[in-house]
Design a protein around this motif. Sequence first.
Motif, PDB file in Angstrom:
ATOM      1  N   ARG A 321      88.280  10.965   0.758  1.00  0.00           N
ATOM      2  CA  ARG A 321      89.658  10.908   0.224  1.00  0.00           C
ATOM      3  C   ARG A 321      90.751  10.868   1.282  1.00  0.00           C
ATOM      4  NH1 ARG A 321      87.266  14.503  -3.485  1.00  0.00           N
ATOM      5  NH2 ARG A 321      88.245  16.101  -2.551  1.00  0.00           N
ATOM      6  N   SER A 324      91.649   7.645   2.358  1.00  0.00           N
ATOM      7  CA  SER A 324      92.761   6.741   1.201  1.00  0.00           C
ATOM      8  C   SER A 324      93.946   7.385   1.624  1.00  0.00           C
ATOM      9  CB  SER A 324      92.120   6.906   0.002  1.00  0.00           C
ATOM     10  OG  SER A 324      91.852   8.167  -0.444  1.00  0.00           O
ATOM     11  N   THR A 325      94.140   8.769   2.096  1.00  0.00           N
ATOM     12  CA  THR A 325      95.487   9.360   2.121  1.00  0.00           C
ATOM     13  C   THR A 325      96.284   9.007   3.531  1.00  0.00           C
ATOM     14  OG1 THR A 325      94.369  11.428   0.933  1.00  0.00           O
ATOM     15  CG2 THR A 325      96.638  11.714   2.138  1.00  0.00           C
ATOM     16  N   PRO A 328      96.874   4.409   4.513  1.00  0.00           N
ATOM     17  CA  PRO A 328      97.624   3.449   4.192  1.00  0.00           C
ATOM     18  C   PRO A 328      99.071   3.462   4.985  1.00  0.00           C
ATOM     19  CG  PRO A 328      96.882   4.849   2.376  1.00  0.00           C
ATOM     20  CD  PRO A 328      96.411   5.186   3.545  1.00  0.00           C
ATOM     21  N   PRO A 341      91.987   0.434   3.446  1.00  0.00           N
ATOM     22  CA  PRO A 341      92.028   1.809   2.887  1.00  0.00           C
ATOM     23  C   PRO A 341      91.268   2.119   1.699  1.00  0.00           C
ATOM     24  CG  PRO A 341      94.376   1.439   3.784  1.00  0.00           C
ATOM     25  CD  PRO A 341      93.524  -0.049   3.347  1.00  0.00           C
ATOM     26  N   LEU A 342      91.402   1.468   0.579  1.00  0.00           N
ATOM     27  CA  LEU A 342      90.667   1.396  -0.528  1.00  0.00           C
ATOM     28  C   LEU A 342      89.111   1.267  -0.246  1.00  0.00           C
ATOM     29  CD1 LEU A 342      93.195  -0.229  -3.181  1.00  0.00           C
ATOM     30  CD2 LEU A 342      92.847   2.282  -2.549  1.00  0.00           C
ATOM     31  N   ALA A 345      87.252   4.049   1.762  1.00  0.00           N
ATOM     32  CA  ALA A 345      87.373   5.378   1.411  1.00  0.00           C
ATOM     33  C   ALA A 345      85.959   5.296   0.199  1.00  0.00           C
ATOM     34  CB  ALA A 345      88.776   5.640   0.408  1.00  0.00           C
ATOM     35  N   SER A 346      85.386   4.299   0.019  1.00  0.00           N
ATOM     36  CA  SER A 346      84.209   3.907  -0.752  1.00  0.00           C
ATOM     37  C   SER A 346      82.794   3.625   0.222  1.00  0.00           C
ATOM     38  CB  SER A 346      84.340   3.167  -1.945  1.00  0.00           C
ATOM     39  OG  SER A 346      83.155   2.796  -2.498  1.00  0.00           O
ATOM     40  N   ALA A 428      86.597  -4.393  -1.491  1.00  0.00           N
ATOM     41  CA  ALA A 428      87.368  -3.745  -2.375  1.00  0.00           C
ATOM     42  C   ALA A 428      87.665  -4.364  -3.695  1.00  0.00           C
ATOM     43  CB  ALA A 428      88.775  -3.323  -1.593  1.00  0.00           C
ATOM     44  N   ARG A 433      87.959  -1.662  -6.896  1.00  0.00           N
ATOM     45  CA  ARG A 433      88.844  -0.554  -6.177  1.00  0.00           C
ATOM     46  C   ARG A 433      90.325  -1.101  -6.293  1.00  0.00           C
ATOM     47  NH1 ARG A 433      86.561   4.137  -4.561  1.00  0.00           N
ATOM     48  NH2 ARG A 433      88.499   4.431  -3.386  1.00  0.00           N
TER      49      ARG A 433
END
Length: 483
Positions: A321, A324-325, A328, A341-342, A345-346, A428, A433
């Motif tokens: 997380r 993703s924070t 961006p 970023p998405l 984060a996976s 993504a 996502r």
Amino acid sequence: MSEGSVQHQQPAVPVLEEQRLDEFLGAVPERGQWRYRPRRVGMVWRSKAFRAGAVITVLALCGLVILALVRQQTGTEGFLVGLGLAVLPVPLLMAAFRWLDRVEPGPWRNLLFAFSWGACAAALVAILANSFATRWIATATADPASADTLGATLVAPVVEESAKAVAVLLIFLFRRRQFGGMVDGIVVAGFTATGFAFTENILYLGNAFGEDQHLGTTGLASVTAGTFFVRVVMSPFAHPLFTVLSGIGFGIAALGGSRHRIRRVVLPLLGLVLAMGMHALWNGSSSFGPYGFYAVYGAFMVPCFGLVTWLAIWSRQRELRTLSTELPVYAAAGWLTPAEPLALASMRARGMARDMARHWNSHPERARGRAAARAVAEYESFATSLAMLRRRARHDGAGPDFALREQELLHHLWQRRDVAGPALTYAAHATGRLRAPRPPAPPPFPRQFSHGGPPQQHLPAPHRHYGGHNPYMEDGGHRTPSA
């Protein structure tokens, strides 16, 4: 001839003039072309090679001593049997902790140091201190039976958990940039405890085999089979579970940053005390009656193991997380695409991006596919480091080298963006996502692409920072990289 004609003419000494100082010093060759180099007098101990050699030497000596002590107690056959059985859970435990550390993997040298410290140094301290304490209690109380119980319940947890926690403390102090949160604390503590349990299992299994040799018992009814079932099958996580509590304390302290000095001292100590308490309860379970061991195992150890496992996985998700924070803002500034970023984060999207880059570029040469997958993996690693760097700057303040470290990471990202950007964007979309039409597969990356990246002239200059601060933190990241 005159005296002046036979003497060599002395060269003139350059006059120190302030207005010509920059011109004179500017003519000094680059460091790589120096003919004279400054001598490092009395600074050998500060050399990385010297310190690494000293650590390796100390651990090797501890390993040789503990090897001799264990072999002396178990005999050669018992040692070999114990070694063969004790090594079985080690790869599984190491793989589990390494899987937990996949978001921002720590360097293997730290983990190998932790394992070696647990297997050699901590085990040596424990075997010597426990033996001395047990003999002292037996002499003081004239009751050898109670001395063994007191030693296992009171002395061993304090000595062993303190010795194992030293490895976590050393990495926390001297590898601070690589120790950023609970996941790092859990992984380092887990590797340390895995090494300690490995050496301890050799001792217990070797002694059990020697007892079977003396009694003539074999098969499932043997002491070796029972010891193997209890220590390797039922409770391979016991020592890692104890020491992980200390690691969690150090990890939470690391999250607080350097400004919370009391937290940096109190939380590791609290974790160490909890580790000692759980270890004491586990060692003393046999004194609670014939079913005490099973009661402690089922009612306490298994729930605690589940709770710590959940906390470790939650901490890993928290690291994802963070990406993703924090990332961006760089996407808004033009360094990343909005989808990256998405995808970063996976863990599923990251793996898919590597696979797609390999698939897209494997024809006609497989080596190009492997190089593309490696470039995407490096891109993911650098992007993760960038997000963690920014998070630490927000919580603990930007350090004096923040701007330089940020620029270096952005440089590495830009070198690999032509390969990693399309793969991460595709991942993504493919993982759901990013809700949008899936982009087509990009063409293979150019043949001239190398591990070092594209030519330097295509690299945009990173934003310059003035005054040691990050302008992204002030304007919300609405900037674009300069050409």
